[in-house]
Design a protein around this motif. Structure first.
Motif, PDB file in Angstrom:
ATOM      1  N   CYS A 512     -12.857 -12.825   0.638  1.00  0.00           N
ATOM      2  CA  CYS A 512     -12.543 -11.468   0.358  1.00  0.00           C
ATOM      3  C   CYS A 512     -11.730 -11.971  -0.862  1.00  0.00           C
ATOM      4  N   TYR A 513     -11.441 -10.711  -1.548  1.00  0.00           N
ATOM      5  CA  TYR A 513     -10.339 -10.739  -2.653  1.00  0.00           C
ATOM      6  C   TYR A 513      -9.340  -9.599  -2.729  1.00  0.00           C
ATOM      7  N   PRO A 514      -8.160  -9.837  -2.924  1.00  0.00           N
ATOM      8  CA  PRO A 514      -7.092  -8.787  -3.036  1.00  0.00           C
ATOM      9  C   PRO A 514      -7.421  -7.841  -3.991  1.00  0.00           C
ATOM     10  N   ARG A 515      -7.187  -6.552  -4.026  1.00  0.00           N
ATOM     11  CA  ARG A 515      -7.552  -5.125  -4.537  1.00  0.00           C
ATOM     12  C   ARG A 515      -6.459  -5.292  -5.466  1.00  0.00           C
ATOM     13  N   THR A 521      -1.862  -4.508 -10.911  1.00  0.00           N
ATOM     14  CA  THR A 521      -0.987  -5.007  -9.625  1.00  0.00           C
ATOM     15  C   THR A 521      -1.575  -5.068  -8.229  1.00  0.00           C
ATOM     16  N   LEU A 522      -1.186  -5.961  -7.714  1.00  0.00           N
ATOM     17  CA  LEU A 522      -2.031  -6.302  -6.350  1.00  0.00           C
ATOM     18  C   LEU A 522      -1.228  -5.024  -5.377  1.00  0.00           C
ATOM     19  N   MET A 523      -2.422  -4.531  -4.563  1.00  0.00           N
ATOM     20  CA  MET A 523      -2.296  -3.170  -3.848  1.00  0.00           C
ATOM     21  C   MET A 523      -2.045  -3.854  -2.540  1.00  0.00           C
ATOM     22  N   SER A 524      -0.866  -3.229  -1.577  1.00  0.00           N
ATOM     23  CA  SER A 524      -0.714  -3.576  -0.455  1.00  0.00           C
ATOM     24  C   SER A 524      -0.103  -2.201   0.364  1.00  0.00           C
ATOM     25  N   SER A 562       3.970  -5.040   2.727  1.00  0.00           N
ATOM     26  CA  SER A 562       3.401  -6.192   1.995  1.00  0.00           C
ATOM     27  C   SER A 562       2.014  -6.670   2.682  1.00  0.00           C
ATOM     28  N   ILE A 563       1.553  -5.847   3.312  1.00  0.00           N
ATOM     29  CA  ILE A 563      -0.025  -6.056   3.799  1.00  0.00           C
ATOM     30  C   ILE A 563      -1.127  -5.853   2.645  1.00  0.00           C
ATOM     31  N   SER A 564      -1.758  -6.850   2.176  1.00  0.00           N
ATOM     32  CA  SER A 564      -2.681  -6.691   1.314  1.00  0.00           C
ATOM     33  C   SER A 564      -3.756  -5.956   1.384  1.00  0.00           C
TER      34      SER A 564
END
Length: 634
Positions: A512-515, A521-524, A562-564
């Motif tokens: 998978c890949y962090p959105r 910016t990484l979404m959490s 902070s849950i990705s």
């Protein structure tokens, strides 16, 4: 009719059927006259050739028919342990007819596996001689199109039940690589001439070239021959590629067969020989340790690399091995046999001979979980930040975390089937330690309150005790999965650059890949729990998991931050989505975002829960672990 006349007619008929008169009128019984082959432009018998590559020509005559082809072979010498043997090549059969039109006419050969080829040669000759090439009105009188293409690209075709190929096709299939390559240096460009490379690995090499003509009824004529000698050709020098040569500290996971993810241990090599147009290679592992009496050298191939599995070892579980490779030039000289010698000047100036070897030592590890009789076992790996026990439960110590996972594994029915390991105190598990387990549960549930990392930034700690999954630790996990190991991940801040190299870790391990948002910016998201989903490919249903409010920090407002947010890649499948209150999602204005993904491949499986189990209600955490373990086949 007169009785005497009848008797005379019968005698005349008998004579006509049983007696024939030859051209000299001598009254011999009818018989076929054998064809004759004659060599042309050849060296005198006993001549020492300047080069082992020589061109020989021939013609054939048949007084009562025609020549349909030729058979030829030659002898060569080889010396082993001081004993010289004269060996013969197999008979090669060439048709006295070609296929195609200039400038690209194909010289046709019959497969050497065909015994007594003279019996089938006349019919094959007639078949090709009677074809009408390129007649648009009668395409059925030419070779079928697929066979035409096959001959030109170097395939063997079947004609009247006999395998036929061209000596001079456009390309040839490299059996080692499976790729087509330009056909270099054909032996024949017409049926009456050949350019031969005569084996010349001995000090002085005797050759007896023999050829026979075959006529239209399959009769074989007498042998025409010429004898000559060639000098020994120096062997090539084989060199293992230093860039891929294993280091003494390297250990390779190995299995006894190739899989989709285990492609073997790769060795690259090349040979130097300025006198030879081609070079072939042969390799073996632990050549002196085999006890079955068989030859374990590979087949000769132009491929300059080898891929090794445990089936290439005398003992697949032995950790220490030696890889040997040798090269052969087109003259048959090999660089690594005792009787192929390379001159070397000593300090005294005296020339002596020594054997050239190309070999390297390497180390392997055959996973215990892949051996027959293995009983499945799980490693529970605490990869969290180290806090001491205090009154704030959000800062759970390593001991508190370990106790929680002991309880979870017990309630999941895993008592006696797992071991617990702590990176911060024991170091990250080695290749050998990982290979004892068919699955590993990695949890990084507690992070630093300052920067969200699993490891201390300052002062620095030894890399072996650092929970960050960078470098060698990441490589170990990749190799562990590719050899068949299974992983389950629990934790927070996996997408933090201080914890993993996001660009590699997520797609290669978690599938998978962090959105990211439009700014990159990484979404959490903050979650109250996770909503389990049904896996489309298997129907496995993951449970609903709820937060344990007694473990949360006051500043978290009853949620886990902070849950990705992730998106599945390839064959990754979503298994958990966020469970939130609308008041806590002002950034996204919605719920149902993917946070957990599973992947099930042919050789390995991974489950990324997407949240830290420690902060969930224990019965829910137990159910999540039970489903995840079942999902990966544990």
């Amino acid at each position: 009719m007169n009785k005497n006349l009848i008797i005379v007619l019968c005698l005349f008929l008998y004579a006509a059927l049983t007696v024939s008169w030859d051209c000299e009128g001598e009254g011999n019984v009818s018989s076929n006259v054998a064809p004759v082959a004659r060599l042309a432009n050849i060296p005198p018998n006993g001549y020492l050739l300047d080069s082992p590559i020589d061109s020989l020509s021939w013609v054939g005559d048949d007084p009562d028919g025609f020549v349909t082809g030729f058979k030829y072979r030659w002898s060569y010498t080889i010396t082993t342990g001081g004993v010289t043997d004269t060996l013969q090549k197999s008979w090669f059969t060439i048709l006295n007819v070609t296929y195609g039109r200039a400038p690209k006419t194909l010289v046709l050969m019959i497969d050497t596996a065909v015994q007594n080829s003279e019996r089938v040669l006349p019919n094959i000759y007639k078949y090709f001689a009677n074809l009408r090439l390129g007649d648009p009105d009668h395409p059925e009188l030419d070779l079928p199109l697929d066979q035409q293409r096959g001959l030109y690209r170097g395939d063997t075709i079947t004609v009247l039940g006999v395998r036929v190929y061209a000596s001079n096709p456009d390309s040839i299939l490299n059996q080692a690589t499976g790729r087509r390559e330009l056909k270099r240096y054909p032996v024949h460009t017409n049926p009456n001439k050949g350019v031969f490379v005569f084996d010349s690995q001995d000090s002085l090499n005797f050759h007896d070239f023999q050829i026979e003509a075959i006529d239209n009824v399959g009769a074989v004529g007498p042998v025409a021959s010429v004898t000559f000698y060639t000098n020994r050709q120096p062997p090539p020098v084989t060199i293992l590629d230093p860039a891929t040569r294993p280091r003494d500290v390297d250990t390779f996971y190995v299995r006894n067969k190739f899989t989709d993810t285990f492609l073997g241990i790769k060795f690259i090599y090349h040979a130097v020989d300025p006198n030879s147009r081609t070079r072939e290679y042969q390799w073996v592992v632990d050549k002196d340790l085999w006890t079955d009496g068989k030859d374990h050298w590979s087949q000769w191939s132009e491929r300059d690399s080898a891929f090794i599995t445990a089936s290439d070892f005398p003992d697949p579980y032995s950790p220490d091995h030696t890889f040997y490779v040798r090269a052969k030039n087109e003259f048959g000289s090999i660089d690594t046999l005792g009787y192929y010698l390379t001159p070397r000047d000593t300090v005294s100036g005296v020339i002596h001979y020594d054997t050239t070897w190309a070999n390297t030592v390497f180390h392997t590890l055959y996973p215990e979980f892949a051996r027959p009789g293995y009983q499945k076992r799980t490693l529970v790996l605490n990869n969290s930040y180290q806090f001491t026990d205090d009154n704030d439960s959000v800062y759970a110590s390593l001991l508190t975390l370990n106790n929680f996972y002991h309880d979870v594994m017990r309630d999941a029915g895993m008592t006696g089937k797992y071991d617990l390991w702590t990176t911060r105190t024991q170091g990250f598990p080695s290749y050998s330690q990982l290979s004892k387990y068919s699955s590993v549960i990695i949890f990084a549930d507690v992070v630093s309150k300052d920067n969200g990392t699993w490891a201390d930034i300052s002062p620095p700690i030894p890399d072996s005790l650092n929970p960050k999954l960078f470098g060698r630790k990441y490589d170990q996990l990749i190799k562990y999965t590719r050899i068949g190991g299974k992983l389950i991940f629990s934790g927070r801040n996996y997408a933090l650059a201080l914890n993993v190299q996001v660009e590699n870790f997520f797609p290669n391990l978690l599938h998978c890949y962090p959105r990211r948002d439009e700014t990159g910016t990484l979404m959490s998201v903050k979650i109250l729990g996770a909503i389990g989903l049904s896996v489309p490919s298997t129907g496995t249903l993951y449970p609903i998991v709820n937060v344990n409010p007694n473990k949360l920090a006051p500043g978290w407002n009853g949620t886990i931050p902070s849950i990705s947010i992730v998106r599945p890649l390839g064959f990754g499948e979503r298994i958990f989505q966020d469970s939130v209150r609308y008041s806590d999602t002002t950034d996204y204005k919605r719920r149902g975002l993917d946070i957990g993904v599973r992947y099930s491949g042919i050789t390995y499986s991974t489950v990324y829960l997407g949240f830290p189990l420690y902060y969930m209600k224990q019965p829910d955490a137990v159910e999540a672990i039970k489903v995840a373990l079942k999902d990966i086949g544990e």
